[in-house]
Design a protein around this motif. Structure first.
Motif, short mmCIF file in Angstrom:
data_model
loop_
_atom_site.label_atom_id
_atom_site.label_comp_id
_atom_site.label_asym_id
_atom_site.label_seq_id
_atom_site.Cartn_x
_atom_site.Cartn_y
_atom_site.Cartn_z
N VAL A 281 30.59 27.47 -6.57
CA VAL A 281 29.41 26.68 -6.21
C VAL A 281 29.70 25.82 -4.99
N LYS A 282 28.63 25.56 -4.25
CA LYS A 282 28.72 24.69 -3.07
C LYS A 282 27.51 23.77 -3.09
N VAL A 283 27.74 22.47 -3.16
CA VAL A 283 26.66 21.49 -3.15
C VAL A 283 26.26 21.22 -1.71
N VAL B 150 18.55 20.40 -8.88
CA VAL B 150 19.19 20.70 -10.16
C VAL B 150 19.66 19.40 -10.79
N THR B 151 19.25 19.14 -12.04
CA THR B 151 19.66 17.93 -12.74
C THR B 151 20.67 18.29 -13.83
N ILE B 152 21.20 17.27 -14.47
CA ILE B 152 22.18 17.47 -15.53
C ILE B 152 21.57 18.22 -16.71
N LYS C 115 29.85 44.17 -3.39
CA LYS C 115 28.48 44.41 -2.93
C LYS C 115 27.43 43.97 -3.94
N ALA C 116 27.75 44.01 -5.23
CA ALA C 116 26.76 43.66 -6.25
C ALA C 116 26.56 42.15 -6.37
N ALA C 117 27.48 41.37 -5.82
CA ALA C 117 27.36 39.90 -5.89
C ALA C 117 26.44 39.41 -4.77
N LYS C 118 25.77 38.28 -5.01
CA LYS C 118 24.91 37.72 -3.97
C LYS C 118 24.84 36.20 -4.10
N ILE C 119 24.53 35.56 -2.98
CA ILE C 119 24.42 34.10 -2.95
C ILE C 119 23.06 33.69 -3.49
N GLU C 120 23.06 32.81 -4.48
CA GLU C 120 21.83 32.26 -5.05
C GLU C 120 21.72 30.79 -4.66
N VAL D 204 22.12 23.30 -4.55
CA VAL D 204 23.36 24.06 -4.56
C VAL D 204 23.16 25.52 -4.18
N ASP D 205 24.22 26.11 -3.66
CA ASP D 205 24.35 27.55 -3.50
C ASP D 205 25.47 27.99 -4.45
N TYR D 206 25.34 29.20 -4.98
CA TYR D 206 26.40 29.67 -5.88
C TYR D 206 26.42 31.19 -5.89
#
Length: 621
Positions: A468-470, A424-426, A414-419, A228-230
């Protein structure tokens, strides 16, 4: 002795505790108050129905217990397992109740009534209070006859179960074995062999990797996971809202505060109940309206209650009610909340009939505006900050969802960023992705079916927001060979290196079986270090503990020796001495506790066997 006390507090005590809790699931209090429509049947046991309502209640009870173990994270629960466990417990409970009835295990009505009369919650000034008892029956939605019947059934069930759990035979040998299991002490010496030099000469073929994988596929099972990206957004990332608070804003905040104080005021509730026991609903409503008119005409509420109310617990004291929210249903509660001070309500219909309600609210002294000004200012500023954050989230959310793009957020804030996070499991411990709301999204059926769109904003427990983006969904199952190859290869290299290292010291290991330890140590230039004396579960690495407690006790002057492998070393584990505590060395209190624990464990095993026997003979549909 301290090592014995760990029987209670350590792993063994936990195992026994789980066993002892099992019967409680069979006699849960939920069964006291189940009722309603039995048409929806989950199972029949020898012709006796288990309703879906009962199953739902039992499932909820078990689910609530498990939720406390996982800090309320429902995503970690196996709901089908919980429901099956609940159904099994209800079937077992039904079978045991049926058997208790066949055996004639029962209490009389008089005995049960005496038990109820002695309950502190039903007593006032040391005497049984009919009013408290009737209020309790109303609050749980049952009758006295229904409660007595369920108490009789529950007592019979407990009597039958205690026959097994409290009377199982336990021998002194049993106690000695279980005490030794925990209190046995082993004096250990350890030697380490670094496997790096052995690994250099190890070769592993593709065929060996494939053969190992095919033979041990159960070791390569994987749970579902996602890549995922979030993007996380917090209020701290935004510019501060205005710190100015106007007089109008403060006046509005103070008015809201005063209104809330009035709503929270203590309420003394009185009622007059006109039932439909001896009349139809239309007649009851007419009588209630007539009583209402008499009160408006000058009759006091207390006089009307004494003459007309059919609630025996309140009619003689002016209609005063020990009000419990929910006891008479939502219509009654809504009338209480909306009634003005000292106002008599028009007739309110509930399942019990028609009520006339009088409410007296007692409002304490409300702080002045000046006394609350500082607090109100802080609340207004906090509200402004929250509104700014909410407005920003709404604005960003529209853009993110319509464009299916996470990069919009850091371009605006500006302070936000893509992680990013892989596999990733449950059971993830990632602070953001572990939030139940996030897991519900990334492991949803839509994602499993291929949805890879950016989510709409998800509010976290701490008040922050995430999108979030899977990117990839990996279904549960056996990990493909291509993905498992590196892991298998490392495993085989480790095993072959350990075998080579063990072969190099094989002669020494054989000599330990035949010669005194000191002779072997003098013969071979191999360094052992004293590790100390240990009992089970006392801090050793798992592999070393298993090895140390797997070998027999050595003869005097000799060592019992074996090997085990860790990540990059082979460890030679030597047991020099074993000390076992006699059951007679336990003080009387410890011996009694151990006896009771083991007796209950054996009793539970017998009860389980008995229940399985009853199931084998029962007709369950």
């Amino acid at each position: 002795m301290e090592s014995f006390r760990k029987v209670i507090r350590g792993w063994l005590g936990k195992v026994l505790l789980v066993l002892f809790l099992t019967p409680l699931a069979l006699v849960g209090i939920e069964g006291y108050f189940s009722g309603g429509n039995k048409a929806d049947v989950a199972k029949t046991v020898n012709g006796q129905e288990i309703s879906k309502k009962d199953l739902e209640a039992q499932t909820k009870g078990l689910k609530d217990q498990y939720l406390t173990m996982v800090n309320g994270d429902e995503s970690l629960l196996n709901n089908s397992f919980i429901q099956n466990t609940a159904l099994d417990s209800l079937i077992a409970r039904t079978l045991l109740v049926q058997q208790a009835e066949k055996l004639g295990i029962s209490l009389s009505d008089a005995q049960i009534e005496q038990m109820l009369a002695q309950q502190p919650s039903f007593q006032e000034n040391g005497q049984f209070s009919k009013a408290l008892y009737e209020n309790y029956l109303r609050s749980v939605g049952t009758t006295s006859a229904g409660l007595i019947a369920n108490l009789r059934q529950d007592h019979a069930l407990r009597m039958l179960m205690s026959t097994f759990t409290d009377n199982a035979l336990v021998s002194k040998l049993d106690l000695a074995q279980i005490a030794n299991l925990q209190t046995e002490q082993r004096n250990l010496y350890l030697a380490s062999v670094n496997l790096d030099e052995y690994k250099q000469n190890v070769k592993v073929s593709n065929q060996e990797i494939a053969d190992y994988y095919n033979k041990h596929q159960n070791k390569f099972k994987q749970v579902a996971s996602v890549d995922v990206d979030y993007v996380l957004l917090t209020p701290a990332m935004l510019p501060q809202a205005s710190t100015e608070v106007s007089a109008v804003e403060l006046d509005k905040a103070y008015a809201a505060f005063v209104e809330q104080q009035k709503k929270n005021a203590k309420r003394d509730v009185k009622h007059i109940l006109i039932t439909t026991d001896n009349r139809d609903a239309q007649q009851a409503e007419k009588l209630a309206n007539d009583v209402y008119a008499k009160i408006k005409g000058g009759m006091t509420f207390a006089q009307a209650a004494a003459q007309y109310s059919e609630d025996p617990s309140s009619k003689t004291n002016g209609g005063t009610l020990d009000y419990i929210e929910g006891a008479f249903g939502s219509s009654f509660d809504n009338a209480v909340k909306s009634a003005k001070n000292a106002e008599i309500t028009r007739p309110v219909k509930t399942q019990y009939g028609y009520h006339l309600i009088e409410v007296h609210s007692t409002v304490g002294q409300i702080p002045s505006f000046e006394a609350k000004k500082a607090d109100l200012t802080a609340e207004v500023l906090k509200s402004k900050s929250a509104n700014l954050f909410a407005d920003t989230v709404n604005s960003l959310n529209e853009q993110v969802v319509s464009n299916d793009a996470l990069d919009i957020i850091p371009s605006e804030v500006k302070a936000a960023k893509i992680e990013s996070a892989k596999a990733v499991t449950i059971a993830t411990t990632n602070a953001v992705l572990a939030d139940p709301s996030v897991k519900a999204k990334i492991f949803s059926d839509d994602v499993k079916n291929g949805d890879k769109n950016v989510s709409s904003s998800i509010q976290l427990k701490d008040g922050n927001t995430v999108w979030v983006k899977v990117r990839e969904y990996h279904a549960a199952g056996v990990q493909p060979l291509a993905q498992a190859t590196a892991r298998v290869k490392a495993k085989l290299i480790q095993e072959k290196a350990a075998q080579a290292a063990k072969a190099k010291i094989a002669a020494m290991l054989e000599d330990f079986k035949k010669l005194p330890a000191q002779q072997v140590l003098a013969k071979y230039p191999f360094h052992f270090e004293s590790a100390g004396t240990f009992t089970r579960s006392q801090g050793l690495k798992r592999e070393i503990e298993r090895a140390a407690f797997s070998v027999p006790a050595p003869k005097a002057g000799m060592w019992s020796v074996t090997t085990t492998s860790l990540s990059n070393e082979m460890v030679v584990v030597a047991v020099a001495e074993v000390k076992k505590a006699s059951i007679d060395s336990l003080d009387p209190t410890e011996a009694k506790e151990l006896t009771q624990l083991y007796q209950r464990m054996r009793g539970q095993q017998l009860l389980d066997d008995y229940t399985q026997y009853l199931k084998s003979k029962a007709k369950i549909k």
